[in-house]
Scaffold this active site. Structure first.
Site, short mmCIF file in Angstrom:
data_model
loop_
_atom_site.label_atom_id
_atom_site.label_comp_id
_atom_site.label_asym_id
_atom_site.label_seq_id
_atom_site.Cartn_x
_atom_site.Cartn_y
_atom_site.Cartn_z
N ASP A 194 0.44 -1.73 0.42
CA ASP A 194 -0.03 -0.06 -0.07
C ASP A 194 0.98 1.19 -0.17
O ASP A 194 2.08 1.47 0.08
CB ASP A 194 -1.19 0.32 1.58
CG ASP A 194 -0.50 -0.58 2.79
OD1 ASP A 194 0.62 -0.65 2.13
OD2 ASP A 194 -0.95 -0.53 3.20
N ASP A 210 -8.04 -1.74 14.20
CA ASP A 210 -9.29 -2.48 13.74
C ASP A 210 -9.45 -4.24 12.90
O ASP A 210 -10.17 -3.86 11.67
CB ASP A 210 -9.17 -1.00 12.93
CG ASP A 210 -8.90 -0.89 11.91
OD1 ASP A 210 -8.22 -2.02 11.24
OD2 ASP A 210 -9.49 0.46 9.99
N HIS A 212 -7.60 -4.49 10.21
CA HIS A 212 -6.66 -4.11 8.72
C HIS A 212 -5.67 -5.56 8.30
O HIS A 212 -4.58 -5.27 9.38
CB HIS A 212 -6.90 -2.53 8.49
CG HIS A 212 -5.74 -1.93 8.92
ND1 HIS A 212 -5.66 -0.90 9.31
CD2 HIS A 212 -4.14 -2.33 8.72
CE1 HIS A 212 -4.68 -0.54 9.60
NE2 HIS A 212 -4.18 -1.11 9.33
N GLU A 239 -10.05 -1.87 4.42
CA GLU A 239 -10.05 -1.65 6.19
C GLU A 239 -11.39 -1.92 6.61
O GLU A 239 -12.17 -2.68 5.12
CB GLU A 239 -10.60 -0.21 6.32
CG GLU A 239 -9.20 1.15 5.99
CD GLU A 239 -8.90 1.59 7.64
OE1 GLU A 239 -8.57 -0.14 8.63
OE2 GLU A 239 -8.36 2.32 7.92
C1 GLP Z 1 -0.67 0.18 8.90
C2 GLP Z 1 0.05 -0.28 7.70
C3 GLP Z 1 -0.10 -1.82 7.66
C4 GLP Z 1 0.75 -2.34 8.90
C5 GLP Z 1 -0.17 -2.10 10.55
C6 GLP Z 1 0.22 -1.62 11.21
O1 GLP Z 1 -1.94 1.01 8.93
N1 GLP Z 1 -1.20 0.33 6.61
O2 GLP Z 1 -0.07 -2.57 6.48
O3 GLP Z 1 0.40 -3.83 9.15
O4 GLP Z 1 -0.44 0.02 9.77
O5 GLP Z 1 0.85 -1.37 11.22
P1 GLP Z 1 2.32 -1.82 12.71
O6 GLP Z 1 2.96 -2.85 12.95
O7 GLP Z 1 3.00 -0.08 13.33
O8 GLP Z 1 1.65 -1.89 14.20
#
Ligand code: GLP
Length: 241
Positions: free
Chosen positions: A67, A136, A138, A143
């Protein structure tokens, strides 16, 4: 689904790096699906160490990222392209031409999604897809929604996500409101999917996603149905399972 329980973040990172290393060694021209966020940073560090030691060669590897934020340039220090350069690509011998991240500055979003889907079609199916987990539920930036989106698409970020990612920006106001993300259909087509989760703040959503019903309201829950899904978590993140 298989669960690998580890003592802490470093052990989790080594386990994930082991799976990726094995893939690169067994199939030097493999396609890796890569993720951003704080969870996979340790995994990438281990890969860099092994590259520096001469144990891994990325010269033929192709990568497809999940993404990108809409509106951030590749040079913006919070863009996912910048993240990947900084945390992995600049430190290994992957060919820059073989690395793919959606273009967050594309004027024509639909054309950019089509272009990205073509890239995925050409390089896929992904051999190993790395995922983190949003609070959440995702994955990528898919989402909670009414349906599981199949292909690359534009998403509006939820308040929970904007809040969670605000820590990387000067304020929540600066967090982009939209992103381009690979679809869940593409993620599900990966031959193998690994997810890294760490910390107490993920325990609740881990429980919901992997012991609750499969529903697009909790996007990660679909991974329960993947034939080769490995959840790699530290004690804290797995504490409610
Ligand atoms: C972001 C990314 C995800 C990631 C998520 C969790 O929103 N788009 O790909 O898995 O956050 O992030 P973290 O690993 O910092 O908790």
């Amino acid at each position: 689904m298989r669960i690998i329980a580890t003592e802490n973040y470093d052990a989790m990172s080594r386990q994930a790096a082991n799976i990726l290393s094995a893939q690169v060694i067994m199939k030097p021209d493999c396609t890796l699906g890569l993720a951003t966020g704080s969870s996979p940073i340790g995994t990438y560090k281990v890969l860099i160490e092994r590259y520096e030691q001469g144990d891994l060669d990325f010269s033929q590897v192709k990568s497809i990222n999940l993404d990108e934020y809409v509106g951030l340039s590749p040079e913006h220090d919070q863009s996912y392209r910048y993240f990947m350069q900084h945390n992995l690509f600049d430190h290994i011998n992957i060919d820059p031409a073989n690395t793919n991240v959606p273009n967050g500055l594309a004027k024509d979003v639909k054309a950019e999604c089509d272009r990205y889907n073509k890239v995925i079609e050409e390089l896929g199916p992904i051999d190993v897809q790395v995922l983190g987990l949003g609070h959440d539920g995702h994955i990528g930036f898919n989402e909670p929604a009414e349906d599981f989106a199949t292909l690359t698409h534009l998403v509006d970020l939820t308040d929970v996500t904007i809040e969670a990612n605000a820590r990387f920006f000067a304020s929540a106001n600066e967090v982009p409101r939209q992103a381009l993300t690979m679809g869940i259909g593409t993620i599900m087509q990966a031959k193998k999917v690994i997810m890294v989760v760490s910390g107490k703040d993920k325990a609740e959503i881990v429980k919901k996603a992997f012991t609750g019903p499969v529903t697009p309201e909790v996007p990660a829950s679909i991974l329960q149905m993947h034939p080769d899904f490995v959840l790699i978590g530290d004690q804290d993140a797995l504490s409610l399972l």
